[in-house]
Design an enzyme around this catalytic site. Structure first.
Site, mmCIF file in Angstrom:
data_model
loop_
_atom_site.group_PDB
_atom_site.id
_atom_site.type_symbol
_atom_site.label_atom_id
_atom_site.label_comp_id
_atom_site.label_asym_id
_atom_site.label_seq_id
_atom_site.Cartn_x
_atom_site.Cartn_y
_atom_site.Cartn_z
ATOM 1 N N ASN A 260 -75.667 -38.411 -70.693
ATOM 2 C CA ASN A 260 -75.460 -37.209 -69.888
ATOM 3 C C ASN A 260 -75.269 -35.980 -70.789
ATOM 4 O O ASN A 260 -75.811 -34.913 -70.495
ATOM 5 C CB ASN A 260 -74.227 -37.377 -69.001
ATOM 6 N N ASP B 119 -71.525 -52.429 -66.765
ATOM 7 C CA ASP B 119 -71.363 -51.006 -67.091
ATOM 8 C C ASP B 119 -72.440 -50.646 -68.113
ATOM 9 O O ASP B 119 -72.752 -51.431 -69.001
ATOM 10 C CB ASP B 119 -69.969 -50.743 -67.676
ATOM 11 N N ASP C 250 -79.013 -39.415 -64.113
ATOM 12 C CA ASP C 250 -79.320 -39.962 -62.772
ATOM 13 C C ASP C 250 -80.575 -40.808 -62.813
ATOM 14 O O ASP C 250 -80.670 -41.863 -62.139
ATOM 15 C CB ASP C 250 -79.480 -38.820 -61.777
ATOM 16 N N HIS D 87 -77.434 -34.294 -66.883
ATOM 17 C CA HIS D 87 -77.086 -35.181 -65.748
ATOM 18 C C HIS D 87 -78.317 -35.649 -64.988
ATOM 19 O O HIS D 87 -78.325 -36.754 -64.412
ATOM 20 C CB HIS D 87 -76.108 -34.487 -64.805
ATOM 21 N N GLU E 51 -71.358 -45.050 -63.858
ATOM 22 C CA GLU E 51 -72.329 -45.991 -64.419
ATOM 23 C C GLU E 51 -71.874 -47.420 -64.211
ATOM 24 O O GLU E 51 -72.398 -48.350 -64.816
ATOM 25 C CB GLU E 51 -72.507 -45.725 -65.928
#
Length: 661
Positions: free
Chosen positions: A538, A530, A547, A543, A573
């Site tokens: 974010n 993770d 990404d 965002h 994630e």
């Protein structure tokens, strides 16, 4: 029709000619038999004359005394006393000789004695005696040996002729009879041929081979054996009933005679059409030993009137056939005229119907072409007997070929992708058994070496004796559909953002490896990871930047994995790695390398550079695991402990490895 009548005339004339030749052949056989019967009569006559003389007591006594003295004087011609008895015998026979010459046509009268064949007296030539004729006169030798009557044709030292040879016995008083020698009476064919000429109204001639005459007859007497003809004939005319044979033989108007059988032919001379017959003449020795004939017998008849009559009949038949032809031609022309009118009406009707049919067919073909053009299918036809394969232009264009070329069925098989070939062959074989149309999808090699997905449909349209003959079908380019299917398949198992495998595919592979682990005892490890504090990225950068971070981390992790390892994005994630054939220690080592590699290199986002760390949990698949959820639960628990331990570390469900940035 003209040819028919000409052929009919030819058949009639040919049949007439065959009948004529058959009639002539029968006549030839009859004349030959007549000659042979007359010859037998003549031989019997010579035997009768010789027997009458041989039974004369005075002749027996004179001949016996002469032979006795001859042997005392050493044989051969003898001496004076032999000459005395020879002369006495000649004087006694002289009057009888003259009578037999005039009454019976006798030409030779001769006495012979042994040893060998020695001439004692030639009544027809008294000055020639004492010569030895062993090997020259077989008929004399045979009678001297067995004292049996014999007759036949033979050539002597002076003449050729029909001979009758009989033994001569002497009956001394009070003693057994004694064999003295033989008496020979002979004549020529002259009288016989004249009688046959009168009987059959035909010319007869006897020809002897020149080499035979010159071998047998003394040279000074060869002129007595008939007329010698030029070298073209190489023969003597021993006897002839008509003189014209000499001129004809000199002019060579007759075909060559070589086969030594009865020959019958029509020959044209300057004034006549002759039926000429020839057959071989064998002497006594030739008949006894099946030897070569010494000459031949020629017979000829004037058939001018018969041939003229046949030619006149042929002319009449031709005129009659011509008249019949003209009448038939007129009737046929009239019939053709009537038939032509009727046929023309039918033709007009048929043409109109055919024109309508052709227009309908053309429209149907155009619709078919339009339909094929719309779907862009290629047509093909295969001859399964010859192996020939025909593609239309669309088939070649579909595979990138600019020009058509001759193909065979093996060429088509050679273009199929090796992975698809066996499947294609099995489908076609099944179709040949169940006769149901088939449908197959396969890859075919293009002109540029690439592969094109095609859909093939076909069936056998013609059978011969329950064997497939003609197969017809279509091919369709399905490469776009296959590409779409592959893309849908790829999207169904991959993450749209990172391009990694998605959660669904990961669990599918994990379930498969879990079964393999339980069967084969193969080690399998799972790593869950993770991105630390990803929500802050974010929130702070948006965002889009988040990404970008996800994608960059995915690339870095993927670069450290083996080809067989599976990296998947489970969501947000969170990622997972599936490691086949890997123990816990190996999984921990790999996880540590990944953690270090990701945290060691900054990620650039616009003008900002970010440090990204990972929290990771490792779990080993156990044989007791019943489902993928058990393994994932342990890995998730290890990940949870790593987060609570301060993040940026690797934890297992039993062993902890930690490194803090």
């Amino acid at each position: 029709m003209a040819l028919l009548f000409v052929g009919l005339a030819g058949v009639i004339e040919n049949r007439s000619q065959q009948q004529l030749m058959k009639q002539l052949a029968l006549e030839a056989e009859g004349l030959r038999n007549g000659f042979e019967m007359s010859r037998k009569d003549l031989e019997l006559q010579m035997l009768t004359l010789a027997s009458l003389l041989a039974e004369n007591t005075r002749i027996q006594t004179l001949f016996s005394q002469g032979v006795k003295v001859l042997r005392q004087e050493g044989g051969g011609a003898g001496l004076d006393e032999t000459a005395f008895w020879r002369h006495a015998l000649h004087l006694y026979l002289d009057s009888r000789w003259q009578l037999m010459q005039s009454e019976y046509g006798l030409r030779q009268l001769q006495f012979h004695v042994s040893p060998g064949v020695t001439s004692f007296l030639r009544v027809h030539d008294p000055g020639s005696f004492g010569d030895q004729m062993s090997g020259i006169r077989p008929i004399i030798e045979d009678v001297l040996n067995d004292q049996q009557y014999r007759s036949g044709f033979e050539t002597g030292r002076i003449y050729s002729g029909i001979r009758g040879v009989v033994p001569v016995w002497f009956n001394p008083p009070g003693k057994p009879r004694e064999f003295i020698g033989v008496l020979e009476a002979g004549t020529s064919f002259d009288q016989q041929l004249l009688r046959l000429d009168q009987q059959y109204d035909a010319g007869f001639a006897v020809l002897l081979r020149r080499d035979h005459v010159e071998q047998q007859v003394w040279q000074q007497h060869q002129h007595r054996n008939g007329l010698q003809l030029p070298d073209t004939c190489s023969c003597y005319i021993e006897a002839s009933s008509r003189p014209e044979i000499v001129e004809w033989l000199s002019q060579e108007i007759f075909p060559a005679y070589t086969d030594q059988t009865l020959q019958s032919a029509l020959v044209k001379s300057a004034t006549q059409t002759l039926h000429v017959m020839r057959f071989p003449l064998s002497d006594y020795a030739g008949l006894r030993e099946q030897g070569q004939p010494v000459g031949s017998v020629w017979i000829w008849q004037d058939k001018s009137a018969l041939v003229a009559g046949i030619q006149l009949d042929q002319l009449r038949n031709r005129v009659l056939l011509l008249l019949v032809y003209l009448v038939a031609l007129g009737l046929l022309l009239r019939l053709l005229q009537l038939t032509r009118r009727r046929l023309q009406w039918r033709i007009d009707q048929a043409v109109a119907q055919q024109l309508a049919t052709a227009q309908a067919l053309e429209a149907s073909e155009q619709r078919y072409e339009n339909a094929l053009g719309a779907i862009n299918d290629g047509l093909w036809e295969a001859d399964l007997h010859t192996g020939q394969l025909h593609w239309d232009q669309r088939c070649f264009s579909m595979l990138g070929y600019a020009e058509t070329r001759a193909l065979c069925v093996d060429d088509w098989y050679a273009q199929i992708h090796p992975d698809d070939l066996r499947y294609v062959q099995e489908v076609i074989q099944e179709h040949l058994l169940n006769h149901q149309p088939y449908r197959i999808e396969y890859r075919s090699r293009c002109a540029d070496g690439g592969w094109l997905w095609l859909e093939g449909r076909g069936k056998v349209t013609q059978w011969h004796n329950d064997e497939p003959w003609i197969m017809t079908g279509t091919v369709t380019d399905i490469s776009a559909r296959k590409h779409a299917e592959n893309e849908l398949r790829r999207l169904s198992v991959t993450d749209s953002l990172t391009g990694l495998y998605n959660r669904r595919y990961f669990f599918k592979r994990l379930s498969a490896l879990l079964s393999a682990c339980q069967r084969n005892h193969r080690p399998v490890a799972v790593v869950m990871l993770d991105i630390d504090h990803f929500k802050q990225v974010n929130d702070q950068y948006g965002h889009a930047c988040g990404d970008q971070v996800l994608c960059e981390v995915s690339v870095r992790i993927q670069s450290l994995l083996r080809q067989a390892d599976v990296l998947a994005r489970l969501g947000g994630e969170e990622f997972a790695i599936l490691l086949a054939d890997t123990e816990t220690d190996g999984a921990l080592e790999l996880a540590e390398r990944i953690r270090v590699a990701v945290s060691a290199q900054l990620i650039r986002i616009g003008e900002q550079k970010l440090t990204v760390t990972l929290s990771m949990g490792v779990s080993q698949v156990q044989r007791s695991d019943q489902s993928a959820d058990a393994v994932m639960h342990r890995a998730d628990s290890a990940l949870y402990r790593a987060k609570h331990a301060g993040r940026n570390c690797v934890m297992t469900d039993s062993i902890q490895s930690e490194s803090v940035q």
